[in-house]
Write a protein that holds these residues in place. Structure first.
Motif, PDB file in Angstrom:
ATOM      1  N   ALA A  62     -60.767 -32.253 -42.697  1.00  0.00           N
ATOM      2  CA  ALA A  62     -61.527 -32.988 -41.681  1.00  0.00           C
ATOM      3  C   ALA A  62     -60.609 -33.667 -40.673  1.00  0.00           C
ATOM      4  O   ALA A  62     -60.961 -33.799 -39.492  1.00  0.00           O
ATOM      5  CB  ALA A  62     -62.433 -34.022 -42.354  1.00  0.00           C
TER       6      ALA A  62
ATOM      7  N   THR B 201     -64.358 -30.615 -34.823  1.00  0.00           N
ATOM      8  CA  THR B 201     -65.726 -30.223 -35.164  1.00  0.00           C
ATOM      9  C   THR B 201     -66.562 -31.466 -35.486  1.00  0.00           C
ATOM     10  O   THR B 201     -66.025 -32.561 -35.684  1.00  0.00           O
ATOM     11  CB  THR B 201     -65.730 -29.286 -36.381  1.00  0.00           C
ATOM     12  OG1 THR B 201     -65.475 -30.052 -37.563  1.00  0.00           O
ATOM     13  CG2 THR B 201     -64.670 -28.202 -36.236  1.00  0.00           C
TER      14      THR B 201
ATOM     15  N   ALA C 200     -60.599 -31.906 -48.768  1.00  0.00           N
ATOM     16  CA  ALA C 200     -61.671 -31.997 -47.774  1.00  0.00           C
ATOM     17  C   ALA C 200     -61.326 -33.011 -46.688  1.00  0.00           C
ATOM     18  O   ALA C 200     -61.553 -32.769 -45.493  1.00  0.00           O
ATOM     19  CB  ALA C 200     -62.987 -32.369 -48.450  1.00  0.00           C
TER      20      ALA C 200
ATOM     21  N   TYR D  57     -60.192 -29.185 -38.850  1.00  0.00           N
ATOM     22  CA  TYR D  57     -61.593 -29.379 -38.470  1.00  0.00           C
ATOM     23  C   TYR D  57     -61.810 -30.685 -37.694  1.00  0.00           C
ATOM     24  O   TYR D  57     -62.944 -31.137 -37.563  1.00  0.00           O
ATOM     25  CB  TYR D  57     -62.480 -29.360 -39.713  1.00  0.00           C
ATOM     26  CG  TYR D  57     -62.758 -27.965 -40.225  1.00  0.00           C
ATOM     27  CD1 TYR D  57     -63.951 -27.323 -39.925  1.00  0.00           C
ATOM     28  CD2 TYR D  57     -61.818 -27.281 -40.992  1.00  0.00           C
ATOM     29  CE1 TYR D  57     -64.208 -26.038 -40.393  1.00  0.00           C
ATOM     30  CE2 TYR D  57     -62.054 -25.999 -41.458  1.00  0.00           C
ATOM     31  CZ  TYR D  57     -63.254 -25.383 -41.160  1.00  0.00           C
ATOM     32  OH  TYR D  57     -63.497 -24.101 -41.608  1.00  0.00           O
ATOM     33  N   SER D  58     -60.741 -31.260 -37.180  1.00  0.00           N
ATOM     34  CA  SER D  58     -60.866 -32.558 -36.503  1.00  0.00           C
ATOM     35  C   SER D  58     -61.703 -32.498 -35.234  1.00  0.00           C
ATOM     36  O   SER D  58     -62.313 -33.508 -34.829  1.00  0.00           O
ATOM     37  CB  SER D  58     -59.477 -33.121 -36.181  1.00  0.00           C
ATOM     38  OG  SER D  58     -58.772 -32.242 -35.314  1.00  0.00           O
TER      39      SER D  58
ATOM     40  N   TYR E 287     -67.701 -32.119 -38.180  1.00  0.00           N
ATOM     41  CA  TYR E 287     -67.411 -32.472 -39.571  1.00  0.00           C
ATOM     42  C   TYR E 287     -66.086 -33.218 -39.713  1.00  0.00           C
ATOM     43  O   TYR E 287     -65.699 -33.572 -40.830  1.00  0.00           O
ATOM     44  CB  TYR E 287     -67.352 -31.202 -40.429  1.00  0.00           C
ATOM     45  CG  TYR E 287     -68.376 -30.164 -40.068  1.00  0.00           C
ATOM     46  CD1 TYR E 287     -69.724 -30.369 -40.354  1.00  0.00           C
ATOM     47  CD2 TYR E 287     -68.012 -28.991 -39.404  1.00  0.00           C
ATOM     48  CE1 TYR E 287     -70.682 -29.425 -39.996  1.00  0.00           C
ATOM     49  CE2 TYR E 287     -68.963 -28.038 -39.051  1.00  0.00           C
ATOM     50  CZ  TYR E 287     -70.292 -28.264 -39.337  1.00  0.00           C
ATOM     51  OH  TYR E 287     -71.234 -27.329 -38.983  1.00  0.00           O
ATOM     52  N   GLY E 288     -65.373 -33.425 -38.609  1.00  0.00           N
ATOM     53  CA  GLY E 288     -64.029 -33.981 -38.696  1.00  0.00           C
ATOM     54  C   GLY E 288     -63.862 -35.313 -38.001  1.00  0.00           C
ATOM     55  O   GLY E 288     -64.812 -35.921 -37.519  1.00  0.00           O
TER      56      GLY E 288
END
Length: 346
Positions: free
Chosen positions: A178, A185, A174, A182-183, A187-188
């Protein structure tokens, strides 16, 4: 299905296919990826992403199959990590020779020493850690990542901490997501560290291989594997498209959530020992794939003269892939013939 003796033909055959997929990712003509739209080359790149996860899962499975009690896990992990790091050190040295000689010839020995010193002074923790975890060529990251995954797994399982291993693997995965795919987003997070390196991706795949060996012996691996691989690839395409449309992130990723299921499914297909993969022409060269993986990047960089021979734009990609594979395989075969160099390719 459990295998106790000898090599598994379906795994060795899949190793060959995975090696071709790795070369496809690295070759400049075969996989010209468009990072903003899903064209044929981008989808081909996505299809090739099962390869490294497969190598990790199978390594975890075979490691577990050779450990017969909790007390075996740690010494087996140490043995695996030593073997892998010897290969990593050798090929890091090999890939460093050419650039080092070029720097000496062009700029002198002082410049080479300055470049080497820059890794540790002025000290930059990210740069230093990246150098340790990646070596002197990008693709070598797989080897220390595998060693770390084996050591963490062995340390925890030898103490009976199986649940801790699985939870840690998920948490690291996870964090890796992140900090990479997903950096961009909400969430990141952004970082100069490449979360492909180290245990962030390798541990969940390696421990999954252990879990298949421990709990999957009675499962119908072939249909489950086909379902996971198909669903994982579809999820991978959905994720990349969604992240791109929502936050403008390029479509090229080392791994995302779908990659886990894609690689796990392909591994289960191989472990099913399906007759469709028991192809002697492929499985017979499976033992040479580790050496081919380690050596192939040299040929990726040095056979671009092929474009002067193959002028057809539709043939250059497949021809390049075939030539690189055969040269890497030949290198692995030759080094495997001598006792002194066999340890660097097998």
């Amino acid at each position: 299905m459990q295998f106790k003796h000898g090599r598994i033909d379906s795994i060795d055959a899949m190793r060959v296919l995975a090696m071709l997929a790795v070369i496809q990712i690295h070759t400049p003509w075969y996989s010209k990826v468009n990072v903003t739209s899903l064209d044929v080359a981008t989808i081909a790149d996505q299809l090739a992403r099962f390869a490294v996860p497969f190598f990790f899962v199978i390594s975890g499975y075979l490691w577990a199959s050779r450990s017969f009690a909790a007390a075996d896990y740690w010494p087996r992990s140490v043995a695996v990590s030593k073997r892998v790091l010897i290969i990593f050190s050798f090929w890091s040295f090999i890939y460093a020779i050419g650039p080092s000689l070029y720097v000496i010839r062009q700029e002198g020995l002082d410049s080479l020493l300055a470049n080497m010193l820059s890794v540790v002074y002025p000290f930059d923790s990210i740069r230093f850690l990246s150098a340790v975890l990646q070596g002197t060529k990008n693709h070598l990251w797989f080897l220390p990542a595998l060693a770390i995954a084996a050591l963490i797994s062995g340390a925890l399982l030898s103490k009976g901490r199986e649940l801790t291993l699985f939870v840690l693997a998920i948490l690291l995965f996870a964090v890796g997501l992140a900090g990479s795919a997903y950096s961009d987003t909400p969430y990141g997070f952004t970082s100069n560290f490449n979360f492909r390196n180290g245990p962030f991706f390798s541990l969940i795949m390696f421990s999954s291989g252990y879990a298949i060996h421990r709990y999957g012996q009675r499962l119908p691996l072939l249909p489950i594997g086909i379902g996971l691989a198909t669903g994982g690839f579809a999820l991978q395409l959905f994720e990349t498209t969604w992240i791109h449309r929502q936050w403008g992130t390029p479509l090229l990723h080392d791994y995302i959530v779908g990659t886990y299921f894609f690689g796990l499914g392909m591994s289960m297909i191989a472990l099913s020992n399906t007759r469709y993969l028991r192809v002697k022409a492929l499985s017979s060269i499976g033992p040479l794939i580790l050496g081919a993986y380690a050596s192939h990047y040299y040929f990726v960089e040095h056979v671009r003269w092929l474009q002067q021979i193959v002028e057809n734009p539709y043939l250059i990609g497949p021809a390049y892939l075939a030539v690189v594979f055969l040269l890497a395989l030949g290198t692995s075969y030759m080094l495997a013939q001598w006792r002194g160099t066999r340890q660097f390719v097998t």
